[in-house]
Design a protein around this motif. Structure first.
Motif, PDB file in Angstrom:
ATOM      1  N   LYS A 131      29.519  32.602 -18.698  1.00 15.89           N
ATOM      2  CA  LYS A 131      29.938  34.000 -18.840  1.00 15.89           C
ATOM      3  C   LYS A 131      29.108  34.807 -17.865  1.00 15.89           C
ATOM      4  O   LYS A 131      27.874  34.737 -17.882  1.00 15.89           O
ATOM      5  CB  LYS A 131      29.673  34.456 -20.273  1.00 15.89           C
ATOM      6  N   THR A 132      29.756  35.514 -16.975  1.00 17.16           N
ATOM      7  CA  THR A 132      29.023  36.212 -15.929  1.00 17.16           C
ATOM      8  C   THR A 132      28.630  37.613 -16.384  1.00 17.16           C
ATOM      9  O   THR A 132      29.140  38.118 -17.376  1.00 17.16           O
ATOM     10  CB  THR A 132      29.860  36.318 -14.642  1.00 17.16           C
ATOM     11  N   LEU A 133      27.701  38.203 -15.652  1.00 19.46           N
ATOM     12  CA  LEU A 133      27.244  39.571 -15.936  1.00 19.46           C
ATOM     13  C   LEU A 133      27.615  40.439 -14.743  1.00 19.46           C
ATOM     14  O   LEU A 133      26.842  40.588 -13.809  1.00 19.46           O
ATOM     15  CB  LEU A 133      25.729  39.602 -16.144  1.00 19.46           C
ATOM     16  N   TYR A 135      30.124  39.937 -12.500  1.00 19.44           N
ATOM     17  CA  TYR A 135      30.798  39.306 -11.366  1.00 19.44           C
ATOM     18  C   TYR A 135      32.277  39.681 -11.434  1.00 19.44           C
ATOM     19  O   TYR A 135      32.755  40.187 -12.457  1.00 19.44           O
ATOM     20  CB  TYR A 135      30.578  37.796 -11.445  1.00 19.44           C
ATOM     21  N   LYS A 136      33.026  39.396 -10.374  1.00 21.73           N
ATOM     22  CA  LYS A 136      34.424  39.818 -10.363  1.00 21.73           C
ATOM     23  C   LYS A 136      35.252  39.110 -11.439  1.00 21.73           C
ATOM     24  O   LYS A 136      36.203  39.677 -11.958  1.00 21.73           O
ATOM     25  CB  LYS A 136      35.033  39.615  -8.974  1.00 21.73           C
ATOM     26  N   ASN A 137      34.883  37.861 -11.770  1.00 21.56           N
ATOM     27  CA  ASN A 137      35.541  37.182 -12.893  1.00 21.56           C
ATOM     28  C   ASN A 137      34.600  37.175 -14.095  1.00 21.56           C
ATOM     29  O   ASN A 137      33.399  36.991 -13.948  1.00 21.56           O
ATOM     30  CB  ASN A 137      35.880  35.735 -12.535  1.00 21.56           C
ATOM     31  N   ARG A 138      35.158  37.330 -15.292  1.00 20.68           N
ATOM     32  CA  ARG A 138      34.315  37.380 -16.483  1.00 20.68           C
ATOM     33  C   ARG A 138      33.780  35.984 -16.830  1.00 20.68           C
ATOM     34  O   ARG A 138      32.639  35.849 -17.244  1.00 20.68           O
ATOM     35  CB  ARG A 138      35.145  37.942 -17.649  1.00 20.68           C
ATOM     36  N   TYR A 139      34.613  34.977 -16.664  1.00 24.88           N
ATOM     37  CA  TYR A 139      34.168  33.600 -16.905  1.00 24.88           C
ATOM     38  C   TYR A 139      34.368  32.808 -15.629  1.00 24.88           C
ATOM     39  O   TYR A 139      35.370  32.982 -14.943  1.00 24.88           O
ATOM     40  CB  TYR A 139      34.953  32.961 -18.052  1.00 24.88           C
ATOM     41  N   VAL A 140      33.424  31.948 -15.329  1.00 27.98           N
ATOM     42  CA  VAL A 140      33.479  31.201 -14.078  1.00 27.98           C
ATOM     43  C   VAL A 140      33.164  29.739 -14.369  1.00 27.98           C
ATOM     44  O   VAL A 140      32.258  29.441 -15.154  1.00 27.98           O
ATOM     45  CB  VAL A 140      32.459  31.785 -13.062  1.00 27.98           C
ATOM     46  N   ARG A 141      33.937  28.850 -13.751  1.00 29.02           N
ATOM     47  CA  ARG A 141      33.545  27.443 -13.744  1.00 29.02           C
ATOM     48  C   ARG A 141      32.830  27.204 -12.422  1.00 29.02           C
ATOM     49  O   ARG A 141      33.386  27.479 -11.358  1.00 29.02           O
ATOM     50  CB  ARG A 141      34.766  26.531 -13.850  1.00 29.02           C
ATOM     51  N   SER A 160      23.695  35.383  -8.304  1.00 36.37           N
ATOM     52  CA  SER A 160      25.061  34.878  -8.324  1.00 36.37           C
ATOM     53  C   SER A 160      26.044  35.876  -8.910  1.00 36.37           C
ATOM     54  O   SER A 160      27.242  35.794  -8.631  1.00 36.37           O
ATOM     55  CB  SER A 160      25.129  33.579  -9.125  1.00 36.37           C
ATOM     56  N   ASN A 161      25.576  36.819  -9.733  1.00 37.08           N
ATOM     57  CA  ASN A 161      26.484  37.832 -10.244  1.00 37.08           C
ATOM     58  C   ASN A 161      26.982  38.750  -9.141  1.00 37.08           C
ATOM     59  O   ASN A 161      27.959  39.470  -9.322  1.00 37.08           O
ATOM     60  CB  ASN A 161      25.785  38.658 -11.331  1.00 37.08           C
ATOM     61  N   THR A 162      26.302  38.741  -7.993  1.00 35.93           N
ATOM     62  CA  THR A 162      26.762  39.530  -6.849  1.00 35.93           C
ATOM     63  C   THR A 162      27.535  38.672  -5.866  1.00 35.93           C
ATOM     64  O   THR A 162      28.634  39.009  -5.461  1.00 35.93           O
ATOM     65  CB  THR A 162      25.552  40.152  -6.128  1.00 35.93           C
ATOM     66  N   PHE A 163      26.935  37.534  -5.487  1.00 39.72           N
ATOM     67  CA  PHE A 163      27.548  36.754  -4.405  1.00 39.72           C
ATOM     68  C   PHE A 163      28.215  35.470  -4.887  1.00 39.72           C
ATOM     69  O   PHE A 163      28.661  34.686  -4.066  1.00 39.72           O
ATOM     70  CB  PHE A 163      26.543  36.472  -3.282  1.00 39.72           C
ATOM     71  N   GLY A 164      28.268  35.236  -6.175  1.00 42.46           N
ATOM     72  CA  GLY A 164      28.973  34.059  -6.663  1.00 42.46           C
ATOM     73  C   GLY A 164      28.111  32.807  -6.614  1.00 42.46           C
ATOM     74  O   GLY A 164      26.939  32.864  -6.264  1.00 42.46           O
ATOM     75  N   PRO A 165      28.689  31.657  -7.002  1.00 37.97           N
ATOM     76  CA  PRO A 165      27.905  30.418  -6.989  1.00 37.97           C
ATOM     77  C   PRO A 165      27.415  30.072  -5.590  1.00 37.97           C
ATOM     78  O   PRO A 165      28.084  30.368  -4.605  1.00 37.97           O
ATOM     79  CB  PRO A 165      28.896  29.366  -7.512  1.00 37.97           C
ATOM     80  N   PRO A 194      18.013  32.130 -23.921  1.00 38.52           N
ATOM     81  CA  PRO A 194      18.943  31.663 -24.974  1.00 38.52           C
ATOM     82  C   PRO A 194      20.338  32.263 -24.845  1.00 38.52           C
ATOM     83  O   PRO A 194      21.325  31.580 -25.149  1.00 38.52           O
ATOM     84  CB  PRO A 194      18.272  32.122 -26.266  1.00 38.52           C
ATOM     85  N   ASP A 195      20.425  33.494 -24.354  1.00 37.83           N
ATOM     86  CA  ASP A 195      21.750  34.109 -24.256  1.00 37.83           C
ATOM     87  C   ASP A 195      22.468  33.734 -22.973  1.00 37.83           C
ATOM     88  O   ASP A 195      23.577  34.199 -22.735  1.00 37.83           O
ATOM     89  CB  ASP A 195      21.621  35.636 -24.364  1.00 37.83           C
TER      90      ASP A 195
END
Lengths: 219, 167
Positions: A131-133, A135-141, A160-165, A194-195
């Motif tokens: 679950k991203t914080l 990022y453009k997608n809310r959930y990312v694989r 990674s929340n800015t530039f992705g994986p 933990p979160d």
């Protein structure tokens, strides 16, 4: 042999060696103590010219020392902000096969600026759902051969929340110790907030990653 | 006797260490020989060609458009890819293939490069996986060493039209 150490050097040899007075002294001492002294000194002198490649190789392959700048990893690194910055030991040998665990603090070449290296915490490995914080997608694989990295200081971190994986090939080292300031000397243990655990990891089980971390701590 | 053996072993280990370190520095900062495989760079580089890739321009950030580079694959860091740089950061590149009717364009983001094979019909490159971070580039191919009849020649891109000069 010990009564006249100059028998070691022939006359011609002698005149060559004379400017290096210290070396002559070393030669004498070594000749008295051990038979392989001369060989050793020669190896030492030539080794001096080898020292540069050896140092470079050690820094590239074994370990690297770097100062941490910025507040993105607070409170793990730089807890006092700009007043005192931590110096960390980056273990490069352990990432030679691009093997990292969730929770490790790693340094990677910044995907946005190749001249810069950034230090972040590994949150998810390839195949994990996260679950991203912001990022453009809310959930990312996380795609194959990639990592999801985040700073501990959410909202003040360029991660990674800015530039992705980020690709595993950009991995530079794993921060294993804080070595400066001396009061903060410690081993860095992998720990996932933990979160920020992955929703489910690439291998299908929920707690697998934690077990691996515990094994590493007992070593 | 044991001291002599000890010093011999120590000396041998020392030399091994020295030469491996020199080799590391040479391969890391000067250049290395690479055997290319796969059809993606035909006709410039064919299967099993041996090329020399120099590392200096990568470390000095002197990679330019039109250079052939060796880079780590973004999806498997143990695999290397050999492609031509079509666009640097900020450049406008064409993302559609040569046979597509509709041309699509995109801009290369900061810190990235756009890589394409010369064999556009048979190449997995930035058109499928997007721009590649500059940090993945390992070296620039500057010499072809094998086969003997084409030593030293690296031809210009057959698809020169894809490299858009914006200046």
């Amino acid at each position: 042999m010990s009564s006249n150490p100059f028998t070691l050097t022939s006359p011609t040899r002698h005149t060559q060696v004379i400017p290096l007075r210290h070396e002559v002294q070393v030669l004498q001492d070594m000749a008295q103590t051990a038979g392989f002294g001369r060989k050793y000194v020669k190896a030492f002198v030539s080794g001096f010219f080898i020292a540069v490649p050896v140092t470079v190789t050690a820094l590239d392959r074994l370990a690297y020392v770097a100062r941490v700048e910025g507040a993105s990893m607070q409170p793990s690194l730089n807890p006092q902000g700009a007043s005192s910055s931590d110096v960390v030991l980056l273990n490069r040998w352990s990432v030679r096969n691009y093997e990292v665990q969730r929770g490790d603090i790693v340094s990677v070449v910044s995907p946005k600026n190749p001249k810069q290296k950034i230090i972040k915490r590994v949150i998810a490995l390839e195949g994990d759902f996260i679950k991203t914080l912001g990022y453009k997608n809310r959930y990312v694989r996380v795609p194959d051969g990639h990592l999801w990295i985040e700073g501990d200081h959410h909202g003040h971190s360029f991660d990674s929340n800015t530039f992705g994986p980020v690709s595993l090939g950009l991995l530079h080292g794993r921060a294993s110790h804080i070595i400066w300031p001396p009061t903060r000397w410690q081993r860095i243990r992998p720990c996932v907030p933990p979160d920020r655990r992955p929703l489910f990891d690439g291998r299908g089980s929920e707690d697998d990653g934690d077990d691996v971390n515990d094994d590493d701590n007992t070593k | 006797m044991s001291a002599r053996l000890y010093s011999k072993v120590l000396g041998f280990l020392g030399y091994t260490l020295q030469y491996s370190c020199i080799a590391h520095c040479t391969f890391e900062y000067v250049g290395e020989f690479v055997v290319c495989s796969g059809p993606s760079m035909e006709p410039t580089i064919t299967n099993h060609d041996v090329v020399f890739s120099e590392r200096l321009s990568r470390h000095l950030y002197r990679i330019e458009k039109g250079d052939i580079v060796i880079a780590k694959s973004p999806f498997d860091p143990n695999m290397n890819i050999c492609k031509r740089v079509i666009g640097l950061e900020g450049d406008k590149v064409c993302t559609s293939g040569p046979s597509d009717t509709f041309k699509t364009h995109t801009f290369v983001p900061r810190g990235h490069v756009w890589l394409e094979g010369d064999n556009l019909q048979n190449s997995t490159d930035s058109r499928s996986y997007g721009p590649v971070p500059y940090g993945l580039i390992r070296g620039r191919v500057c010499l072809k060493l094998w086969p003997p009849h084409s030593v030293g020649t690296l031809t210009e891109s057959p698809n020169a039209g894809r490299i858009l000069r914006t200046e």
